[in-house]
Write a protein that holds these residues in place. Sequence first.
Motif: not given
Lengths: 770, 178
Positions: B163, B156-157, A192, B161, A686, B62, A656-659, B159, A688-691, B150, B153-154, A194, B66, A667, A683-684
Amino acid sequence: MGKPYRYIGKATPRRDGAEIVTGRSHFVDDLRFERLLHGKVLRSPHAHAIIRSIDSSRAESLGGVKAVLTWENIPDLRYGNPRVFRLLDPKVRYVGDAVAVIAAESEEIAREAAGLVEIDYEVLPAVFGDYEASAPGAPQLYDEFPGNVLPLGDPFLGPKSMVEIATGDVESGFSEADVIFEGKCGYDNLPNPMPMESPRVVALWGRAAEGPDAVTFWVSNQAPYLMKAVLGSILGGNVDVRVFGGPCGGSFGSKLMSWQPMCYAALLSKNTGRPVKVVYSKEEHLAAFTLRPSSRLDIKVGMKKDGTVTAIAGDWLIGTGSYSQTTQAQVAVGCGEAMLAVRCKNWNVKPRIVCTNRTASGIARGFGGQELKCALFPILSRGMAKLEIDPLDFMKKNFIRPGEGYLWRNAQWYDYRGIDFTKMMDKGAEVFGWEQKWKGWLKPTTVEGNRRIGVGVGVHGNADVGEDVSEAYVRLDGNGRVVVHSCLQEHGTGQRSNALKVVAEVFQTPLEWVSMTPADTMVNPFEFGPFGSRGTYIILGAIVRAAEDAKKKLFELAAPMLGCDASELDTADGFIWAKTAPEKRLRWQRVLFQRTVLGYGRFEPDYSLSNCLMSFVEVEVDTDTGKLTLLRVVNATDVGQIIDPQGLEGQLCGCLGTAGIDSAIFEETVLDPLSGRILNANMIDYKWRTSSELPAIENVVFETPMPTHRFHAIGVGEIATSPGPSAVLMAASNAVGVWLDGYPVTPAKILSALGKLGSAGKIKDGANGK
Amino acid sequence: MTGEIFASNVESAAGDKQMSLMVNAHSYLLTVGNRPGEVDPAHTLAFTLRETLGLTGTKVSCDKGACGGCTVLMDGKAVLSCMLLTIECGGKEITTIEGLMEPKTGALDPLQQSFIDHSAFQCGFCTPGMIMSAKALLAENPSPSEEEIKEALSGNFCRCISQYQVVEAVKAVSGKKR
C-alpha cells in the motif's frame, strides 16, 4: 562515491510488471484447461472423532459427480514429520479435517455432493490447550505419540538436527549473575500468514510421453522443485512428478504445506482421467490450513549489570495443532536464531512439541525464531528493567558479531563470518529518535490526558540466508541472448527480476536481452526455493556462478578467434574484446554460430552469515478505551548491497502483515474452547490492517559489503515481520506503565492491566464513558 | 424487483431469457440459464467475468465482499463483483482491468504505468482490484489528498503490504489528465 554497477542497486521495473497491472498475470485459477473437473473437500464438523462408517453412494449417483474418495478407497498415503499423518484417515482430528474429496463437473455439483455423503461419527473428547495436551488422561490424537508429544528433530536437516539449546553450564552461569529472574511468556495467538490467494492446484495424472505414472501440477507455491520432491516421496518412487510454478498470490512460507490439496487433486485426476482443480475457499484457508505455531516460554535468566546474559534455562512449549510438517525444523532454526540475538555462554532450553485438536501449525515468516523470540524478549525485558538497562544497548551488545559463533539448525557450531551490525542499529535509533523518546522501563514517552505514547525496539537475525542448495544453468544462444534456467518461482519478492539483473551485470548486456525459463521442474535444475531470505545469497549466487561459467566458456571459444588467451578477454553489449586491444571487437553471434553455451552453477549451504533487522516502534494507547494505535515504525538493516531498492522497500514494509507486527496488535485466530471451531475464519472477523490505518514507516538501509561473495548482498525479506511484535509489547507496556504479557495487545488486555476491567470482563470506573 | 432486474433483459425467439452485459465497451448477449456458458441467476458478476467471458484479470480472494480483490467499475463507480449477481447488471457499463488499456494502441493507462514505475505490488494478486479502486477515485476526484487515497483504498486487502508504494503510484498520476 558512485556505484560501480550498471543495474544492481538501481530501480528497474519488475519484468512481470506489465502482466500484473493489466490482469494478464496467470495465477493458477486463471489457467484454462479442457474438460476440467472441480474438486471439493468434505470436512469434519467434529474436533475429534472416529469415522465408524462412510457411505458415498448417494453422492456418487448425483449427476455430474465423477469421483468420491474416502480413506476406504485411496492408498494409505502419509507425510509430515514423522511420516505418520495420513492423507485421509478413519479418524478426524480437528474441525475441518478432511473426510472425503469429490470431483464434479462444477463446484456447485461438488458442493452438493459433499452434502450427500453420509458419515457416522463416534465423537471423541478433544484437547485444545497445549499444556492440557500432556496432562494425565488427556485425549490422545495419535497412538504413535503418547501424551501428544511429537519427537524433536528433522532428518531433513541432517543426522543431528538442533533439538535444544544446550551449551556451557547454566549453574555456573547463574552464579556469575547480578540478577536472576524467572518469567513466562506466550506468543500463542495463532496468527495466520493469510496470503491473498488461498491454496490452489490443478493436477493432471498421466501424460502420453512419460507414461501412466506421470502427474503434472500447476500449483500456487513458492518452491516448485521442493514440491516435486515432496509429492514424489508421498506418491511413491515410480511416479514422475512435474510441477509448474507460475505467479503465486502470496505464500510467506505457508504454501509449502500444500501436499494435501495437491494429493487430493492428483488422486481425483488419476481416478477420473481428467484435470482436476482444487481451490480452497477463504474459510478453508483460515480454518483448515496453516497457522503459526504457538509458543510458550518458561525460563530462568541470569544477567549482569552490564547486560551480559550469563545463563538461560527452562522449557519451550510449541503447539503444532493436528500435525507437523516443519515444526521440528522451525524449533531447530528458532533455537539458532535465539543464539544469534542473545549472546550467552550457558544455555539449557528444552523444547517440547505437542499436538492438539486444531488445524495444523506450519511455516510463516520468521520460521521458529519469531515464535521463540516474541516470548523470549518480554522475559529478558524484566531483567533489563531490574538493572535499568536500555533495551537498545542490550540488543547492540548481544547481537552476533564477527569473531563469535552459534549453533545452527543442524546442531553444528558456526564461526560467524558476516559483518558487524552495530552502526546500522545506531543509525536506526537516530532516525527514530530513540534517545529522546526512551524514558526508561514502564515509562511513557509522553502523556496527554488519556493518550499515552510508548516506544519499543526488537531485533532479529537469521543464518538461513545461506540455507540449502540452489542450482542453475545459464544458456547463451546463437542470437546473443541469455536465458536463465532456474526453478525460482515469483511469489512477490521480485527475485526473478533480480536474477535477470545480476546476470545482465555479469555479461554487461542490456537487461532485456536476459530472460528466464518458466519455473517448470522438467526443464530446470534443482532449486530449493526462496525461503529464509536465502534468495539473494544462495539462489542468485547459483545463478551468478552459472553465468560466470557460461562467460568463461564463451571466452574460451572466442580466444582463438581473437588470437589471445581467454583470461585477457572482456565483454559488454554482445561484443568480446581483448583488454589489451579493445578496438578489435567480436560479436557474440560469431562465437555462437550454430552453437549453444551452457553454464552451470551450484551453491552449497553456508550457515556462517546472518542478516539483521532492528525495528523501532512508537505506539499510542488510549487509556479510556484501551485502543492501541501504531504510530510509527523505523526498520534498520544492513543488506551488504541493495539489488533492487523498490523491492527491498516493499519487503521491509511487509513487517506489518503476514502474521508480523499486527500479530501483536489485533491479529489472532480465535478457537472456541468448547467445540474447537475457529470463530473468525473469514476476512471480516479475522482482522487485517487497512490502508487508512497505515503507520509511518521509515526503512534505514546500510550497504556494508559482505566480504564473502560476489555482489556482497544478503537477503532480509523473510525476517521483516520478526522483530516488531515484541517491540510493540514493550512499547505498550511503557505507554501504560504496566507489564503487558500477552499477544495481541487488545483493548481488553490493556484495560485489564490498568485495572479498568472487572472479573467478568466488564469495564469499570466509567472508562467507556457510561 | 424482478421487473427491474430484467428491465434490460429480453426473451429470445426460443423462449430463452437473454441479457446484455456491457463490459469494456463490448456488448455481450448472454442467455440466462444453468447450462454451460449461460448465466445462472446465482452467478456473481465476478464469476461471469472470469468463467463465462474469460476475463480473468479480475481476481477473487474472499468471495464475500471483504477484500476488494474483485473490484471492477460499474458506471464508473468501484463495486465488488463478487457481491453482485450478474442478472442485476444488465444495462450497466462494466469496466475491468482488461479495459484500462488504450484499446487501439494497447498503451497502458497512466495509472497502470505508475504502478510499474513505483513497483506498487509484490505478489500482484491484489493489484487489479487496487488499480480499479484507484481509477474510480481519480474519476471522481482527480486530485485526491494522501488521506483520500488511503481512504479510497481501505477496502482493498494487500497482505504483502504494497500500500505504501500504491499510494505513491496514485499520487504520481493524480492531478493529471489522461
